[in-house]
Enzyme design. Structure first.
Site, PDB file in Angstrom:
ATOM      1  N   ILE A  86       0.836  -1.199   0.000  1.00 15.34           N
ATOM      2  CA  ILE A  86       0.000   0.000   0.000  1.00 15.34           C
ATOM      3  C   ILE A  86       0.864   1.240   0.000  1.00 15.34           C
ATOM      4  O   ILE A  86       1.822   1.351   0.776  1.00 15.34           O
ATOM      5  CB  ILE A  86      -0.917   0.016   1.241  1.00 15.34           C
ATOM      6  CG1 ILE A  86      -1.709  -1.296   1.336  1.00 15.34           C
ATOM      7  CG2 ILE A  86      -1.853   1.216   1.208  1.00 15.34           C
ATOM      8  CD1 ILE A  86      -2.259  -1.580   2.715  1.00 15.34           C
ATOM      9  N   CYS A  87       0.525   2.177  -0.898  1.00 15.69           N
ATOM     10  CA  CYS A  87       1.236   3.454  -0.902  1.00 15.69           C
ATOM     11  C   CYS A  87       0.412   4.455  -0.093  1.00 15.69           C
ATOM     12  O   CYS A  87      -0.563   5.007  -0.574  1.00 15.69           O
ATOM     13  CB  CYS A  87       1.418   3.968  -2.332  1.00 15.69           C
ATOM     14  SG  CYS A  87       2.207   5.572  -2.423  1.00 15.69           S
ATOM     15  N   LEU A  88       0.807   4.618   1.143  1.00 14.73           N
ATOM     16  CA  LEU A  88       0.061   5.515   2.028  1.00 14.73           C
ATOM     17  C   LEU A  88       1.073   6.232   2.924  1.00 14.73           C
ATOM     18  O   LEU A  88       1.902   5.588   3.565  1.00 14.73           O
ATOM     19  CB  LEU A  88      -0.933   4.688   2.863  1.00 14.73           C
ATOM     20  CG  LEU A  88      -1.940   5.446   3.722  1.00 14.73           C
ATOM     21  CD1 LEU A  88      -2.854   6.303   2.857  1.00 14.73           C
ATOM     22  CD2 LEU A  88      -2.777   4.464   4.542  1.00 14.73           C
TER      23      LEU A  88
END
Lengths: 152, 425
Positions: A86-88
């Site tokens: 996840i790109c967070l």
């Protein structure tokens, strides 16, 4: 295994006693730092009615270090890659020890509601998303139907 | 039942007149405010960050030291933390008061147990709260000890506020963000690659690098970081710098003096103009720092004038040497005693010269000859790495041989001239 910090015990207790709507998180029997997580797709999003499995692991430095979270269910999303990573920001540079398991999972749920193709992790998905948003959303819905159906 | 002190404010009146349920709820909120948002435990040593948020000392300390390449930020609001958080004594007292009250109540209930039988149903709770209070007080003791120890050892927050630098913009200078430790220019985007660390001195930068225009005055940084006494990464200490300046001044004066003397020296021999006229023609506006060069050029040109006459070598050598004796007289005043000897030495050389220089294998004289030749070629030192450039090799020369020492000094001087020449180029 080293003794579990008080904070992790407290957080786990609260996740069970006062769960976040649409989110479940249960610690693994063998490892209390490893959580099996489910997140319901937010309403009015392409992921609506889907239930996504995730895994969450609290590293030794937690809460000084962010928890490691990964999607186990296949999902068509510009900020989530094939491996479920996840790109967070809050999971990376913007992590703060004042955040918790529940707030992180809420952030992930919010990410499902508002994909951000301008800061992609899955480049191909992001390109599709920018090129033709409606067909990308259709595909995301298809994938949700295919892979994210609640277990009976 | 509740006596309300007339001195108390409106809020006191209002709160105290609430129902028990509301008061309990309120008390719960008050207790929540003594919890640390990092460890979710009570803040025995609450530290307040400049933005107003409070954390345990140990939690905040580990947060600041957990990532050595990050700016310091408040966990709750992400505000930049540039100054060391302070102990929040009010919050600490509140927690202690709450603990004392509950301890007193537990005691009273215990004492009055025989009289007041209705406490029997709460017996288990009393036991439980007593145990909890013991762990509470031991945890508080532990936390306070840790804080006091670090404070005494000047090791608060792992010295992060002592050992880090700030990105500072001096509007009077160029408006560019610079490291407060080494003054290296900091790019506002530099942390994306290497973290919030100065690329020059590797010191952690504890604030975000501001974009140009955001003004943070120099005094702000000094206030936050008086701890950096000197410029530890600089090449020179303050004393050394002073010494260097004095040296420069001394050489400057010496070279001016020698130019004047060269002038008078040459007037008799070369007649028209004199050397100073030649200098003025070449360098119409004498600039500071170029005087060494003037001197160098002067010697060169004076030599060039005699270059065609090889037989004059010995004579020229002695003349050169005389000049350098004069020069050294100015350069190092403590040479006075040597110079008296040098005069004798010179007379000796004069005698040797009469015996015929070309055949003379006198070591000293050869030295002089070499020196003379070297002065004919301005590139001599560039092309002949004979080790004289190193200060160490100079020291290793035999000090008891007077002419050699003279040459040594002369050469040292020459090296400096050469150095300044190169710098100018």
């Amino acid at each position: 295994m080293s003794s579990l910090p008080k904070r992790i015990i407290k957080e786990t207790e609260r996740l069970v006693s006062d769960p976040v709507p649409g989110i479940t998180a249960e610690p693994h029997d063998d490892n209390l730092r490893y959580f099996e997580v489910t997140i319901e797709g937010p309403q009015q999003s392409p992921y609506e009615n889907g239930v996504f499995d995730l895994e969450l692991f609290l590293p030794d430095d937690y809460p000084m270090e962010a928890p490691k979270v990964r999607f186990l269910t296949k999902i068509y999303h510009p900020n989530i890659d094939r491996l479920g990573r996840i790109c967070l920001d809050v999971l990376k540079t913007n992590w703060s020890p004042a955040l918790q398991i529940r707030t992180v999972l809420l952030s992930i749920q919010a990410l499902l509601a508002s994909p951000n193709p301008n800061d992609p992790l899955a480049n191909d998905v992001a390109e599709d998303w920018i090129k033709d948003e409606s067909s990308a959303i259709d595909k995301a819905k298809q994938w949700t139907q295919l892979y994210a159906q609640p277990k009976k | 039942m509740i006596t309300i002190d007339k001195m108390n404010g409106l809020l006191h009146v209002s709160v105290l007149s609430q129902s028990k349920k509301t008061k309990n709820k309120l008390l719960g909120k008050v207790l929540d405010s003594t919890l640390c948002s990092i460890c979710h435990d009570y803040m025995y040593v609450p530290m307040m960050v400049a933005c107003g948020h409070n954390y345990c000392y140990s939690c905040l300390s580990s947060w600041f030291t957990s990532n050595e390449t990050q700016e310091l930020s408040c966990p709750q609001c992400r505000a930049n933390v540039t100054t060391a958080p302070a102990l929040n004594t009010t919050l600490q007292q509140l927690l202690e008061t709450l603990a004392e009250v509950s301890l007193d109540d537990t005691k009273k209930e215990k004492e009055g147990e025989d009289v007041n039988k209705d406490g029997s149903e709460n017996n288990d709770d009393d036991e439980k709260s007593k145990i909890d209070m013991n762990t509470f007080y031991s945890s508080m003791e532990e936390s306070k000890n840790e804080y006091n120890m670090d404070k005494r050892n000047e090791n608060l927050f792992g010295k992060v506020f002592i050992n880090s630098a700030m990105a500072v913009i001096d509007e009077d200078d160029d408006g560019i963000a610079r490291c407060s430790n080494c003054h290296w220019e900091l790019d506002p985007d530099f942390d994306e690659t290497d973290g919030n660390v100065c690329p020059h001195c590797s010191t952690r930068i504890r604030n975000r690098v501001p974009e140009s225009g955001y003004s943070r005055t120099t005094s702000d940084a000094i206030g936050g970081g008086q701890r950096r006494g000197g410029f530890d990464s600089d090449e020179y200490s303050e004393g050394e710098l002073e010494e260097l300046e004095q040296d420069l001044q001394r050489y400057h004066e010496a070279s001016e003096q020698s130019i004047r003397e060269l002038d008078t020296d040459n007037e008799g021999e070369e007649g028209s103009g004199g050397m100073s006229a030649e200098f003025d023609r070449r360098f119409p506006i004498p600039r500071q720092g170029r005087n060494f060069l003037h001197d160098d050029e002067a010697e060169e040109s004076s030599n060039n004038g005699d270059d065609d006459d090889d037989d004059d070598d010995g004579d020229e050598a002695i003349r050169q040497r005389r000049r350098h004796i004069d020069m050294n007289q100015e350069v190092e005043s403590d040479l006075d005693s040597f110079i008296a000897d040098d005069d004798d030495e010179e007379q000796e050389l004069d005698v040797e010269e009469l015996d015929g220089l070309s055949d003379n294998d006198s070591k000293r004289n050869r030295m002089v000859l070499q020196e003379s030749e070297s002065e004919r070629d301005s590139d001599y030192y560039e092309h002949n790495d004979d080790g004289y450039v190193s200060g160490d090799s100079l020291v290793d020369d035999q000090p008891d041989q007077e002419p050699q020492q003279q040459n040594k000094r002369q050469r040292r001087y020459k090296v400096i001239l050469q150095g300044s020449d190169e710098d100018e180029d």
